[in-house]
Design a protein around this motif. Structure first.
Motif, PDB file in Angstrom:
ATOM      1  N   LEU A   1      22.448 -14.819  58.913  1.00  0.00           N
ATOM      2  CA  LEU A   1      23.247 -14.226  59.980  1.00  0.00           C
ATOM      3  C   LEU A   1      24.640 -13.898  59.444  1.00  0.00           C
ATOM      4  O   LEU A   1      25.217 -14.671  58.681  1.00  0.00           O
ATOM      5  CB  LEU A   1      23.357 -15.214  61.144  1.00  0.00           C
ATOM      6  CG  LEU A   1      24.216 -14.795  62.329  1.00  0.00           C
ATOM      7  CD1 LEU A   1      23.508 -13.720  63.145  1.00  0.00           C
ATOM      8  CD2 LEU A   1      24.521 -15.996  63.211  1.00  0.00           C
ATOM      9  N   GLU A   2      25.180 -12.731  59.833  1.00  0.00           N
ATOM     10  CA  GLU A   2      26.529 -12.353  59.421  1.00  0.00           C
ATOM     11  C   GLU A   2      27.401 -12.143  60.655  1.00  0.00           C
ATOM     12  O   GLU A   2      26.988 -11.500  61.618  1.00  0.00           O
ATOM     13  CB  GLU A   2      26.500 -11.075  58.577  1.00  0.00           C
ATOM     14  CG  GLU A   2      25.829 -11.253  57.223  1.00  0.00           C
ATOM     15  CD  GLU A   2      25.967 -10.020  56.342  1.00  0.00           C
ATOM     16  OE1 GLU A   2      26.890  -9.211  56.608  1.00  0.00           O
ATOM     17  OE2 GLU A   2      25.160  -9.866  55.400  1.00  0.00           O
ATOM     18  N   LEU A   3      28.618 -12.685  60.604  1.00  0.00           N
ATOM     19  CA  LEU A   3      29.562 -12.573  61.707  1.00  0.00           C
ATOM     20  C   LEU A   3      30.613 -11.517  61.407  1.00  0.00           C
ATOM     21  O   LEU A   3      30.943 -11.254  60.250  1.00  0.00           O
ATOM     22  CB  LEU A   3      30.246 -13.920  61.950  1.00  0.00           C
ATOM     23  CG  LEU A   3      29.326 -15.103  62.236  1.00  0.00           C
ATOM     24  CD1 LEU A   3      30.136 -16.371  62.425  1.00  0.00           C
ATOM     25  CD2 LEU A   3      28.440 -14.835  63.444  1.00  0.00           C
ATOM     26  N   GLY A   4      31.174 -10.936  62.483  1.00  0.00           N
ATOM     27  CA  GLY A   4      32.253  -9.982  62.318  1.00  0.00           C
ATOM     28  C   GLY A   4      33.571 -10.694  62.024  1.00  0.00           C
ATOM     29  O   GLY A   4      33.699 -11.911  62.185  1.00  0.00           O
ATOM     30  N   ASP A   5      34.561  -9.921  61.603  1.00  0.00           N
ATOM     31  CA  ASP A   5      35.863 -10.496  61.241  1.00  0.00           C
ATOM     32  C   ASP A   5      36.761 -10.724  62.452  1.00  0.00           C
ATOM     33  O   ASP A   5      37.786 -11.401  62.334  1.00  0.00           O
ATOM     34  CB  ASP A   5      36.589  -9.572  60.258  1.00  0.00           C
ATOM     35  CG  ASP A   5      35.818  -9.430  58.943  1.00  0.00           C
ATOM     36  OD1 ASP A   5      35.158 -10.407  58.555  1.00  0.00           O
ATOM     37  OD2 ASP A   5      35.892  -8.343  58.339  1.00  0.00           O
ATOM     38  N   GLU A   6      36.392 -10.175  63.606  1.00  0.00           N
ATOM     39  CA  GLU A   6      37.313 -10.185  64.751  1.00  0.00           C
ATOM     40  C   GLU A   6      37.100 -11.393  65.651  1.00  0.00           C
ATOM     41  O   GLU A   6      37.124 -11.279  66.893  1.00  0.00           O
ATOM     42  CB  GLU A   6      37.136  -8.899  65.572  1.00  0.00           C
ATOM     43  CG  GLU A   6      37.189  -7.611  64.762  1.00  0.00           C
ATOM     44  CD  GLU A   6      35.821  -7.245  64.175  1.00  0.00           C
ATOM     45  OE1 GLU A   6      34.826  -7.863  64.585  1.00  0.00           O
ATOM     46  OE2 GLU A   6      35.781  -6.357  63.312  1.00  0.00           O
ATOM     47  N   ILE A   7      36.878 -12.555  65.070  1.00  0.00           N
ATOM     48  CA  ILE A   7      36.766 -13.762  65.890  1.00  0.00           C
ATOM     49  C   ILE A   7      38.121 -14.008  66.544  1.00  0.00           C
ATOM     50  O   ILE A   7      39.159 -14.007  65.879  1.00  0.00           O
ATOM     51  CB  ILE A   7      36.336 -14.965  65.040  1.00  0.00           C
ATOM     52  CG1 ILE A   7      34.938 -14.706  64.440  1.00  0.00           C
ATOM     53  CG2 ILE A   7      36.326 -16.249  65.858  1.00  0.00           C
ATOM     54  CD1 ILE A   7      34.485 -15.760  63.465  1.00  0.00           C
ATOM     55  N   ARG A   8      38.149 -14.233  67.855  1.00  0.00           N
ATOM     56  CA  ARG A   8      39.425 -14.280  68.579  1.00  0.00           C
ATOM     57  C   ARG A   8      39.310 -15.148  69.828  1.00  0.00           C
ATOM     58  O   ARG A   8      38.212 -15.502  70.272  1.00  0.00           O
ATOM     59  CB  ARG A   8      39.825 -12.863  68.985  1.00  0.00           C
ATOM     60  CG  ARG A   8      38.813 -12.180  69.891  1.00  0.00           C
ATOM     61  CD  ARG A   8      39.070 -10.700  70.030  1.00  0.00           C
ATOM     62  NE  ARG A   8      38.122 -10.043  70.940  1.00  0.00           N
ATOM     63  CZ  ARG A   8      36.931  -9.570  70.556  1.00  0.00           C
ATOM     64  NH1 ARG A   8      36.540  -9.698  69.282  1.00  0.00           N
ATOM     65  NH2 ARG A   8      36.140  -8.988  71.431  1.00  0.00           N
ATOM     66  N   LEU A   9      40.488 -15.464  70.385  1.00  0.00           N
ATOM     67  CA  LEU A   9      40.586 -16.170  71.653  1.00  0.00           C
ATOM     68  C   LEU A   9      40.952 -15.191  72.750  1.00  0.00           C
ATOM     69  O   LEU A   9      41.786 -14.303  72.553  1.00  0.00           O
ATOM     70  CB  LEU A   9      41.622 -17.290  71.580  1.00  0.00           C
ATOM     71  CG  LEU A   9      41.292 -18.476  70.664  1.00  0.00           C
ATOM     72  CD1 LEU A   9      42.464 -19.437  70.600  1.00  0.00           C
ATOM     73  CD2 LEU A   9      40.030 -19.199  71.144  1.00  0.00           C
ATOM     74  N   GLU A  10      40.326 -15.346  73.918  1.00  0.00           N
ATOM     75  CA  GLU A  10      40.600 -14.498  75.069  1.00  0.00           C
ATOM     76  C   GLU A  10      40.727 -15.370  76.317  1.00  0.00           C
ATOM     77  O   GLU A  10      40.571 -16.598  76.253  1.00  0.00           O
ATOM     78  CB  GLU A  10      39.482 -13.456  75.271  1.00  0.00           C
ATOM     79  CG  GLU A  10      39.397 -12.409  74.177  1.00  0.00           C
ATOM     80  CD  GLU A  10      38.328 -11.362  74.464  1.00  0.00           C
ATOM     81  OE1 GLU A  10      37.562 -11.568  75.431  1.00  0.00           O
ATOM     82  OE2 GLU A  10      38.263 -10.352  73.733  1.00  0.00           O
ATOM     83  N   ASP A  11      40.963 -14.727  77.460  1.00  0.00           N
ATOM     84  CA  ASP A  11      41.036 -15.421  78.759  1.00  0.00           C
ATOM     85  C   ASP A  11      42.048 -16.563  78.720  1.00  0.00           C
ATOM     86  O   ASP A  11      41.728 -17.708  79.080  1.00  0.00           O
ATOM     87  CB  ASP A  11      39.664 -15.951  79.187  1.00  0.00           C
ATOM     88  CG  ASP A  11      38.607 -14.863  79.260  1.00  0.00           C
ATOM     89  OD1 ASP A  11      38.976 -13.717  79.531  1.00  0.00           O
ATOM     90  OD2 ASP A  11      37.426 -15.177  79.036  1.00  0.00           O
ATOM     91  N   ASN A  12      43.268 -16.260  78.278  1.00  0.00           N
ATOM     92  CA  ASN A  12      44.310 -17.281  78.185  1.00  0.00           C
ATOM     93  C   ASN A  12      43.852 -18.447  77.312  1.00  0.00           C
ATOM     94  O   ASN A  12      44.096 -19.619  77.620  1.00  0.00           O
ATOM     95  CB  ASN A  12      44.706 -17.766  79.586  1.00  0.00           C
ATOM     96  CG  ASN A  12      46.009 -18.548  79.581  1.00  0.00           C
ATOM     97  OD1 ASN A  12      46.863 -18.333  78.727  1.00  0.00           O
ATOM     98  ND2 ASN A  12      46.146 -19.474  80.528  1.00  0.00           N
TER      99      ASN A  12
END
Length: 592
Positions: A357-368
């Protein structure tokens, strides 16, 4: 209700040299009726010996019915070496209550083997509530038979009115997927016409499932007909109407259906069948969750920041469980969401620890910062063998076997730090895992059905802070002492109507509480204090405070001075479980 013709249902060669067979079973009801023709045939002439003793004792030849049925009329048709007077008959009741047809061999065959066709009717001793087979056991002490229970043949099917449902196959399906094939099932009439004109039959899927391709109807027996009536319950229920009433017992098979599934759906998918006189379930699929979640756990406390918890492991239960593209062709994401009043203190570390499995680079936090978003760049394509496990196998000798399991890729989320609001509830902290990478059916079902949940941590009240040193407040002075340390506050204690008032915030500081353990609600003019064991609320202008949800009366109300909530020492000390003493000579309040 069955086709005519002859078929061998039972055939046994006895040690003595005779054979018994039966034609196709007939259908009977509580009124009884004719059973299939039974053929008894010698393999060699003279195999069945003449009865030596008083009939029916000695050298017996008998056919015993199933319990609950009795021989009614019996006609013997001799053939081959048997003549019309070669065999006689009599019906007797066995010691176990079963009805037995005894055959008396008057004359043994000589030149050619004998054959005997038995045409008979039977009666039901009492009405049965369930369908069953009517069987005949062939046996006896005659040398040409060879034993008491030599052969068993089915001669009739006892039918009862009413519908029955049965699964023909149970298939495997995956939760959160569209167009999943389910197994076939049947509805059978007990008697012709059980499905009367205009009656309806409905098939309802559980919550989290809806019909995609409706079942195809195939008639396996009889001549009744059904037609599609429609779908209701937002696609969960399909309804059929009786189009033609049967004159022959009918069996309908419903096959080749597919369903759309939410992520949260029962492991065993059952269809609820409702119709005339029936309300039952039939299992049609075993549903596998796409992921397995395993949390390392940990304990966190209310009102504190950057609290570590154990790592989260996300295991694909099958290759490709996490999709790289959603139904619109856009990059699919996996969403890890905390409850209200909990948030990630920083972005955790996410890595693929097994598989391709390959993940994208844009791992991020959202919703405060409540939600961690993990894009999937490329779905897994290669199975990974989990570490083999050993299990015991029970048999004549207890043995062990090694079981290997093929799964997809594994994700690990670690370095998880949580910040907990002061108003957060105690209890389990449930992490919701959802997103377009997990489910193809987000647009079909409520979000509550399209997520997996695991307990990430356990939330407790803030750690208790006991008073560490004697605290002294002096009337009219903005200075106060904690142990040997002198401190300042922006408002001085005062005496009013015989009560000594002090600022709530500085009294809380003095006994070890922090800003994180205090909350001011300006709209409701309420101050809330959190300790390891207590939740306390004081409201300006109200002559009661709340301790653990219980109102405690006071003879005065809190008030504000220069923006500070002022309260008699005694009530705050009482609420916190502290000892307070008044030093009249020095005009001081001493708290221990």
């Amino acid at each position: 209700g069955f086709s005519s013709g002859s078929v061998t249902i039972g055939k046994i060669l006895t040690g003595g040299g005779s054979t018994i067979t039966a034609a196709s079973p007939t259908s009977i009801t509580e009124a009884g009726g004719a059973v299939a023709d039974i053929t008894l045939k010698e393999d060699v002439a003279g195999a069945l010996k003449v009865n030596k003793d008083v009939f029916p004792d000695g050298d017996t030849v008998k056919l015993v019915l199933s319990p609950g049925f009795t021989w009614d009329t019996v006609t013997l048709i001799p053939q081959g070496g048997f003549r019309s007077d070669s065999v006689d008959k009599a019906v007797h009741t066995e010691k176990n209550g079963c009805s037995a047809l005894y055959l008396k061999i008057n004359t043994a065959t000589t030149s050619q083997p004998g054959q005997l066709v038995i045409k008979a009717t039977v009666k039901a001793d009492e009405p049965f509530t369930t369908a069953r087979d009517v069987k005949v056991t062939y046996g006896g002490t005659n040398p040409g038979v060879g034993g008491e229970k030599i052969a068993e043949v089915t001669v009739a099917k006892y039918l009862v009115s009413g519908l029955t449902v049965a699964a023909k196959s149970t298939l495997d399906a995956v939760a959160g997927r569209l167009n999943q094939q389910i197994g076939n099932f049947t509805i059978a009439e007990g008697l012709p016409g059980d499905l009367a004109s205009g009656r309806l039959v409905s098939f309802t899927l559980p919550e989290g499932a809806r019909w995609n391709r409706l079942p195809t109807i195939a008639r396996e027996a009889g001549n009744g007909e059904l037609r599609l009536y429609g779908t209701i319950d937002d696609g969960r229920t399909v309804v059929y109407a009786v189009d033609r009433v049967s004159t022959a017992r009918t069996i309908f098979c419903f096959k080749n259906a597919t369903v759309d599934l939410a992520v949260y759906v029962p492991d065993e998918l059952k269809v609820t069948v409702k119709g005339p006189g029936i309300n039952t379930e039939v299992a049609v699929a075993n549903v596998q969750a796409p992921l397995t979640l395993s949390a390392g756990g940990g304990t966190i406390r209310i009102g504190l920041q950057e609290q570590p918890v154990g790592a989260l492991t996300i295991q694909e239960n099958l290759v490709g469980a996490l999709r790289a593209r959603d139904t619109a062709g856009k990059r699919a994401v996996l969403r890890l969401s905390l409850p209200e009043r909990f948030r990630f203190s920083k972005k955790p570390t996410v890595a693929v620890t097994a598989g391709d499995l390959e993940l994208g680079d844009e791992i991020r936090l959202e919703d405060n910062d409540r939600t961690l978003v993990i894009p999937v760049k490329l779905s897994s394509a290669t199975a990974v063998e989990k570490p083999a496990t050993t299990r015991e196998v029970t048999g004549e000798e207890n043995t062990a076997e090694t079981v290997a399991e093929q799964v997809g890729s594994t994700l690990t989320v670690k370095d998880i730090l949580l910040t907990v609001d002061r108003m957060a509830p105690e209890g389990d902290v449930a992490l919701d895992v959802s997103g377009s990478a997990l489910s193809e059916t987000e647009s079909l079902f409520p979000s509550s059905l399209n997520k997996l949940t695991c307990v990430l941590a356990r939330c407790l009240t803030a750690a208790p802070v006991g008073i560490r040193a004697e605290v002294v407040f002096t009337i009219g002075s903005t200075g106060y002492r904690v142990g040997g340390e002198e401190r300042e506050m922006d408002v001085a204690p005062y005496i009013k109507d015989g009560r000594t008032y002090a600022p709530v915030r500085y009294l809380a500081y003095a006994v070890g509480l922090t800003d994180e353990q205090m909350h001011w609600d300006g709209e409701n003019r309420t101050v809330t204090l959190f300790t390891g064991e207590r939740l306390i609320q004081f409201k300006v202008g109200q002559k009661a405070y709340v301790l653990q949800g219980v109102a405690i009366p006071m003879d005065v109300a809190p008030e504000t001075v220069n923006g500070r909530v002022m309260l008699p020492y005694r009530y705050l000390a009482q609420a916190l479980g502290l000892e307070v003493r008044w030093d009249a000579e020095n005009r001081q309040v001493i708290i221990r």
